[in-house]
Design a protein around this motif. Structure first.
Motif, mmCIF file in Angstrom:
data_model
loop_
_atom_site.group_PDB
_atom_site.id
_atom_site.type_symbol
_atom_site.label_atom_id
_atom_site.label_comp_id
_atom_site.label_asym_id
_atom_site.label_seq_id
_atom_site.Cartn_x
_atom_site.Cartn_y
_atom_site.Cartn_z
ATOM 1 N N SER A 1 2.258 53.167 63.186
ATOM 2 C CA SER A 1 3.369 53.719 63.325
ATOM 3 C C SER A 1 3.751 55.078 63.114
ATOM 4 C CB SER A 1 4.294 52.847 64.059
ATOM 5 O OG SER A 1 3.989 51.844 64.955
ATOM 6 N N GLY B 1 5.764 59.667 60.617
ATOM 7 C CA GLY B 1 4.859 60.067 62.086
ATOM 8 C C GLY B 1 3.820 60.384 62.235
ATOM 9 N N GLU B 2 3.164 61.053 61.258
ATOM 10 C CA GLU B 2 2.471 61.951 60.528
ATOM 11 C C GLU B 2 1.377 60.092 62.214
ATOM 12 O OE1 GLU B 2 -0.672 60.964 59.336
ATOM 13 O OE2 GLU B 2 -0.365 59.196 58.626
ATOM 14 N N PRO B 3 0.238 61.108 62.601
ATOM 15 C CA PRO B 3 -0.813 60.703 63.821
ATOM 16 C C PRO B 3 -2.192 60.128 62.766
ATOM 17 C CG PRO B 3 -0.918 62.972 64.692
ATOM 18 C CD PRO B 3 0.377 63.018 62.810
ATOM 19 N N ALA C 1 2.313 51.283 68.277
ATOM 20 C CA ALA C 1 2.214 52.379 67.542
ATOM 21 C C ALA C 1 2.559 53.558 68.872
ATOM 22 C CB ALA C 1 0.918 53.048 66.652
ATOM 23 N N LYS C 2 1.689 52.780 70.014
ATOM 24 C CA LYS C 2 1.536 54.085 71.036
ATOM 25 C C LYS C 2 3.053 54.008 71.567
ATOM 26 C CE LYS C 2 -0.392 54.494 75.856
ATOM 27 N NZ LYS C 2 -1.518 53.321 76.527
ATOM 28 N N ARG D 1 5.321 56.548 69.134
ATOM 29 C CA ARG D 1 5.137 57.481 69.725
ATOM 30 C C ARG D 1 5.662 58.137 71.077
ATOM 31 N NH1 ARG D 1 3.360 60.725 66.477
ATOM 32 N NH2 ARG D 1 2.704 58.843 65.213
ATOM 33 N N THR D 2 5.565 56.830 72.360
ATOM 34 C CA THR D 2 5.778 57.728 73.550
ATOM 35 C C THR D 2 7.622 57.479 73.786
ATOM 36 O OG1 THR D 2 4.999 55.534 74.679
ATOM 37 C CG2 THR D 2 3.425 57.054 74.329
ATOM 38 N N GLU E 1 11.658 59.825 69.304
ATOM 39 C CA GLU E 1 11.475 61.183 68.607
ATOM 40 C C GLU E 1 11.188 60.616 66.978
ATOM 41 O OE1 GLU E 1 11.855 63.851 69.907
ATOM 42 O OE2 GLU E 1 11.440 63.093 72.000
ATOM 43 N N GLY F 1 7.349 61.256 66.033
ATOM 44 C CA GLY F 1 6.497 62.407 65.731
ATOM 45 C C GLY F 1 6.712 63.327 66.007
ATOM 46 N N SER G 1 6.151 66.905 63.152
ATOM 47 C CA SER G 1 5.902 66.447 61.739
ATOM 48 C C SER G 1 5.199 67.465 61.239
ATOM 49 C CB SER G 1 4.512 65.323 62.805
ATOM 50 O OG SER G 1 4.207 64.781 61.852
ATOM 51 N N ALA H 1 12.260 52.576 66.902
ATOM 52 C CA ALA H 1 10.998 52.304 66.341
ATOM 53 C C ALA H 1 10.937 51.145 65.512
ATOM 54 C CB ALA H 1 10.292 53.506 65.178
#
Length: 433
Positions: free
Chosen positions: A109, A117-119, A153-154, A157-158, A161, A163, A166, A325
């Motif tokens: 996540s 929050g980096e993807p 993680a999905k 992210r959805t 906030e 991410g 970021s 989160a």
């Protein structure tokens, strides 16, 4: 089944130690197979996650087996970096079951990253799963752990906030360069490597319209494809030392296990530049640029660890989303722990099914013999039903008759839940009531 995670990251180990324990993608499969060979036990499940900020091993095995596997896994990983197991433990962490699942979910996540929050880490974890699967070390338990981590993680992210806005390592590098140079549109930039991180860095710097962009890569064709995208020039890695003086900024991130930009090459470049400063960012682990370069007076060299302060300043703005989160992660951990507990009953379930199959097969053989002797079908079916019922209840009845006091009461309650879910026609299911 039990799961444990052994790892070190940017909060527990310096960049040089992380570099010694880093694995390139092509090394992961052979490394996992070597680990499995070393353990010489019933093959455990194993997966390896290795990025510039972390190296982590996830192992799943039977509960008793997992306990004795931790130290051999520690010693094996330490050997890969040429250090002792004790040194590794000084800079690492070991987490088991729920804690291991929580850690995996937080990593996926982006909550455990240097950049909150980096993807990118999610893609790196998915690559780790593919590598373990190809190596034959990804079993049911780790598959569930990682698939659930991706789902968590999905949702994070959805639904949060975490991410938003970021600031990646690449964006942080641009900020630092902007502090050194008054106008980024007047500088010449060299990117070394052609991987995902360099692509991100080039994207961020290209947005500032620098005077020129060049890209040096070991494989010229791959370098040309990326350089063309940004309107830049491609060069061979072997040509870079002689052209280093042409560039005001150098951003490097390759998979090399040894430094590719040495102190001597940078000294010659500074002399040719008449001491005009060079901004350098080494995003690689292990390092691409010799650490001694940082001691040169006109060089501003930053590693991934040096960028953390700038990154964390921005991440403080998103702390309000962390609690939300973490709640999502808590729910995911609870679900995985429940699944793991259920997996512990699998051998018993399999044994029960086998026992029932054996009883059924025995009664079927008996019924066929009776039919062959000419016995009426109705009587044979009744006999088979009585035989199955007797076999299924024999052990339970024997235990009830042998039990005393509280033990008998506890056993009676259990038998009632298992066999009398609807209750015995309105009566109390417990004996003697």
């Amino acid at each position: 089944m039990s799961v444990f995670a052994l790892g070190l990251n940017h909060t527990t180990a310096p960049v040089d130690l992380r570099g010694r324990l880093a694995f390139a993608p092509e090394q992961m499969g052979p490394a996992l197979q070597a680990l499995r060979s070393r353990l010489q036990l019933n093959v455990p499940e194993a997966a390896l996650v290795s990025t510039c900020n972390r190296t982590e091993l996830y192992v799943a095995a039977g509960a008793a087996q997992a306990q004795v596997l931790v130290r051999p896994v520690v010693d094996w990983l330490a050997e890969q970096g040429g250090i002792s197991g004790g040194q590794l433990l000084d800079h690492s962490y070991v987490m088991e079951d729920r804690a291991a699942a929580r850690h995996a979910f937080r990593v996926a996540s982006g909550l455990d990253s240097m950049v909150l929050g980096e993807p990118q880490i999610l893609g790196q974890m998915k690559q780790a799963v593919r590598m373990a699967d190809a190596a034959g070390t990804l079993g049911t338990t780790l598959h569930q752990l990682f698939q659930r981590s991706f789902a968590v993680a999905k949702e994070v992210r959805t639904s949060t906030e975490i991410g938003a806005h970021s600031i990646s390592m690449a964006a942080a590098a641009v900020r630092l360069a902007a502090q050194l140079f008054e106008d980024l549109s007047q500088i010449k930039i060299l990117f070394v490597g052609a991987g995902e991180m360099i692509e991100l860095a080039a994207t961020h710097f290209a947005a500032r319209s620098p005077k020129s962009i060049a890209l040096a890569n070991r494989t010229l064709e791959r370098g040309e494809r990326l350089a063309t995208r940004f309107g830049g020039e491609a060069m061979r890695l072997s040509d870079m030392p002689n052209r280093l003086h042409e560039f005001d900024a150098v951003i490097s991130c390759t998979a090399s296990t040894l430094p590719i930009i040495g102190l001597g090459a940078v000294e010659r470049a500074l002399k040719a530049r008449r001491r005009r400063p060079i901004f350098m960012v080494d995003l690689a682990v292990p390092r691409d640029i010799e650490p001694e370069v940082a001691g040169l007076g006109d060089v501003y060299l930053y590693t991934v660890d040096d960028l953390s302060a700038l990154v964390q300043t921005a991440s403080e703005k998103r702390q309000a989303a962390v609690e939300q989160a973490e709640a999502i992660i808590d729910a995911g951990v609870q679900s995985f722990a429940h699944w793991l507990d259920q997996r512990g009953a699998v051998p018993l379930i399999q044994a029960l099914r086998q026992q029932a199959d054996d009883w059924g097969a025995a009664e079927l053989v008996r019924a066929r013999k009776l039919l062959a002797r000419g016995e009426p079908v109705e009587q044979v079916l009744e006999a088979m039903a009585r035989g199955l019922t007797g076999k299924m209840l024999h052990g339970t009845m024997a235990e009830l008759n042998a039990a005393d006091g509280d033990e008998r009461q506890h056993l009676a309650d259990t038998v009632s839940r298992l066999f009398l879910r609807q209750g015995p026609r309105g009566g109390d299911p417990r004996p003697g009531r």
